[in-house]
Design a protein around this motif. Structure first.
Motif, PDB file in Angstrom:
ATOM      1  N   PRO A 179       7.638  -1.686  -7.842  1.00 16.26           N
ATOM      2  CA  PRO A 179       6.993  -3.004  -7.777  1.00 16.26           C
ATOM      3  C   PRO A 179       7.620  -3.905  -6.713  1.00 16.26           C
ATOM      4  O   PRO A 179       6.906  -4.658  -6.038  1.00 16.26           O
ATOM      5  CB  PRO A 179       7.197  -3.555  -9.190  1.00 16.26           C
ATOM      6  CG  PRO A 179       7.211  -2.333 -10.061  1.00 16.26           C
ATOM      7  CD  PRO A 179       7.942  -1.298  -9.243  1.00 16.26           C
ATOM      8  N   GLU A 180       8.945  -3.780  -6.535  1.00 15.08           N
ATOM      9  CA  GLU A 180       9.622  -4.615  -5.537  1.00 15.08           C
ATOM     10  C   GLU A 180       9.220  -4.216  -4.121  1.00 15.08           C
ATOM     11  O   GLU A 180       8.919  -5.081  -3.277  1.00 15.08           O
ATOM     12  CB  GLU A 180      11.138  -4.502  -5.697  1.00 15.08           C
ATOM     13  CG  GLU A 180      11.685  -5.135  -6.959  1.00 15.08           C
ATOM     14  CD  GLU A 180      11.494  -4.284  -8.206  1.00 15.08           C
ATOM     15  OE1 GLU A 180      11.700  -4.808  -9.315  1.00 15.08           O
ATOM     16  OE2 GLU A 180      11.138  -3.083  -8.076  1.00 15.08           O
ATOM     17  N   TRP A 214       4.424  -6.256  -5.595  1.00 11.88           N
ATOM     18  CA  TRP A 214       3.632  -6.647  -6.758  1.00 11.88           C
ATOM     19  C   TRP A 214       4.475  -6.534  -8.012  1.00 11.88           C
ATOM     20  O   TRP A 214       5.696  -6.568  -7.934  1.00 11.88           O
ATOM     21  CB  TRP A 214       2.315  -5.891  -6.840  1.00 11.88           C
ATOM     22  CG  TRP A 214       2.413  -4.369  -6.833  1.00 11.88           C
ATOM     23  CD1 TRP A 214       3.414  -3.597  -7.362  1.00 11.88           C
ATOM     24  CD2 TRP A 214       1.448  -3.460  -6.290  1.00 11.88           C
ATOM     25  NE1 TRP A 214       3.132  -2.261  -7.190  1.00 11.88           N
ATOM     26  CE2 TRP A 214       1.925  -2.147  -6.536  1.00 11.88           C
ATOM     27  CE3 TRP A 214       0.226  -3.607  -5.649  1.00 11.88           C
ATOM     28  CZ2 TRP A 214       1.218  -1.007  -6.147  1.00 11.88           C
ATOM     29  CZ3 TRP A 214      -0.461  -2.468  -5.261  1.00 11.88           C
ATOM     30  CH2 TRP A 214       0.017  -1.188  -5.509  1.00 11.88           C
ATOM     31  N   ASN A 215       3.867  -6.349  -9.200  1.00 10.58           N
ATOM     32  CA  ASN A 215       4.624  -6.539 -10.432  1.00 10.58           C
ATOM     33  C   ASN A 215       4.626  -5.384 -11.425  1.00 10.58           C
ATOM     34  O   ASN A 215       5.449  -5.393 -12.346  1.00 10.58           O
ATOM     35  CB  ASN A 215       4.090  -7.777 -11.177  1.00 10.58           C
ATOM     36  CG  ASN A 215       4.245  -9.047 -10.386  1.00 10.58           C
ATOM     37  OD1 ASN A 215       5.334  -9.371  -9.930  1.00 10.58           O
ATOM     38  ND2 ASN A 215       3.135  -9.767 -10.193  1.00 10.58           N
ATOM     39  N   HIS A 216       3.755  -4.383 -11.275  1.00 15.88           N
ATOM     40  CA  HIS A 216       3.546  -3.481 -12.407  1.00 15.88           C
ATOM     41  C   HIS A 216       3.671  -1.985 -12.113  1.00 15.88           C
ATOM     42  O   HIS A 216       4.311  -1.264 -12.876  1.00 15.88           O
ATOM     43  CB  HIS A 216       2.169  -3.756 -13.028  1.00 15.88           C
ATOM     44  CG  HIS A 216       1.994  -5.164 -13.477  1.00 15.88           C
ATOM     45  ND1 HIS A 216       2.540  -5.667 -14.640  1.00 15.88           N
ATOM     46  CD2 HIS A 216       1.353  -6.203 -12.884  1.00 15.88           C
ATOM     47  CE1 HIS A 216       2.243  -6.943 -14.761  1.00 15.88           C
ATOM     48  NE2 HIS A 216       1.522  -7.303 -13.709  1.00 15.88           N
TER      49      HIS A 216
END
Length: 275
Positions: A21-22, A26-28
Motif C-alpha cells: 500500500p505504501e 494507496w491504503n489496502h
C-alpha cells in the motif's frame, strides 16, 4: 502516482515484484511475487494473504499447521491450489518455483486454510474475440476472506478481455470501491496491451512480470497480441464494510455485451486442465 511498473522495477530479492500500500500510494491491496528455490520466512503483519503458485509447488507452515501445495507447471497449464494466510502470522515457505502472495490489509484474523484446485470455479466469460477464462480463487462466492479479492484471467492470443471497460471507484448501488493490481505474464515471450483512462491514464505495452496499478477510473481492454496468450492476476481490496466486487461498465461501450449472445466462446478455451 506511477501506474505502470515495468518488470524488475519493484524487485526486492527474493521477490521479483513488491507492491505494498505504501509503494502503490494507496491504503489496502498489495502483491509480492516470490522466486524461490529453498526456504523463505515472512510475517503477514496487518494483512491477510494467499500463497498462490504461478509455477512449481511448495509446503507452507503457518499457525501451527503445514500445508502442501501441488501447484502447477505454469499459469497456462492448470488451475492451482492455494493457502490462505491470516494476519499477524509467521510463515515458512519451502519449495521451488514462483509464488504470488496477494494481500489486503484487514482488522480481522481468520484461520489459515487450504483450497484444492478442484474447488476453484472456472468461468468462460464473453464470446468471440472477447472470450477469456476466469479462475475465481478468492471472491465472495468462492472463498472466505475479510477484504482480499483474487482471480486470474487467461486470454487467447488476438482476444480482448477486461472488456467492455469498467470501473469500481464509487460506493453506490451496483458499484464498490476497490484498489486493483494487474500482474501480467505473456506466453512465448510476447507482449500485450493494457488501457486505463478517465481519472487515470495508461496505455502500456505489457510483458511478463509487468504490473499496472488501478486506483480509480475506467480500465480495459486488456489486449492479447495475436500469437501470444495473455495472463493476468487481479488483486483487489477496498475500504467498504462489505467484501464485494461490483463494477460499472463505461456506458459508451457496454452495448458490446449484447453481441456475445450471437457468438460462440473461443474454442481455444479453457486453457490446460482443471484437476
Amino acid at each position: 502516482m506511477k501506474l505502470y511498473r515495468e518488470a524488475g522495477s519493484t524487485a526486492e530479492a527474493p521477490f521479483d515484484v513488491v507492491v505494498t500500500p505504501e509503494t502503490a500510494g494507496w491504503n489496502h491491496s498489495g502483491l509480492r511475487v516470490l522466486d524461490l528455490d529453498g526456504t523463505h520466512r515472512l510475517s503477514t503483519g496487518d494483512s491477510e494473504a494467499l500463497v498462490l503458485p504461478l509455477s512449481g509447488g511448495c509446503t507452507v507452515e503457518v499457525a501451527g499447521e503445514t500445508f502442501t501445495l501441488r501447484g502447477r507447471p505454469g499459469v497456462f497449464d492448470a488451475v492451482t491450489d492455494f493457502v490462505y494466510l491470516p494476519r499477524d502470522a509467521e510463515v515458512t515457505i519451502t519449495g521451488s518455483g514462483r509464488f504470488a502472495l496477494p494481500a489486503a490489509r484487514t482488522g480481522k484474523r481468520l484461520p489459515a486454510r487450504y483450497q484444492p484446485a478442484n474447488a476453484t470455479p472456472v468461468e468462460l466469460r464473453g464470446a468471440g474475440n472477447c472470450s477469456r477464462q476466469v479462475n475465481n480463487y478468492c471472491l465472495p462466492h468462492t472463498f472466505e476472506a475479510d477484504q482480499l479479492l483474487v482471480c486470474e484471467v487467461l486470454t487467447p492470443g488476438g482476444n480482448w478481455s477486461s472488456y467492455p471497460p469498467h470501473k469500481h471507484d464509487e460506493a453506490r448501488d451496483g458499484e464498490s470501491v476497490l484498489e486493483e493490481i494487474y500482474y501480467f505474464e505473456v506466453a512465448g515471450g510476447g507482449m500485450g496491451y493494457q488501457r486505463v483512462y478517465g481519472s487515470s491514464d495508461v496505455l502500456a505495452e505489457v510483458r511478463s512480470g509487468d504490473v499496472v496499478l488501478i486506483p480509480h477510473g475506467w480500465h480495459g481492454p486488456s489486449m492479447a497480441a495475436p500469437g501470444y496468450d495473455l495472463y493476468y492476476l487481479n488483486v483487489m481490496a477496498g475500504p467498504g464494510p462489505e467484501r464485494a466486487w461490483l463494477i460499472c461498465d463505461d456506458p459508451a461501450h457496454g452495448w458490446v455485451r449484447q453481441t456475445w449472445e450471437s457468438a460462440d466462446v473461443d474454442p481455444r478455451l479453457p486453457f490446460g486442465s482443471k484437476p
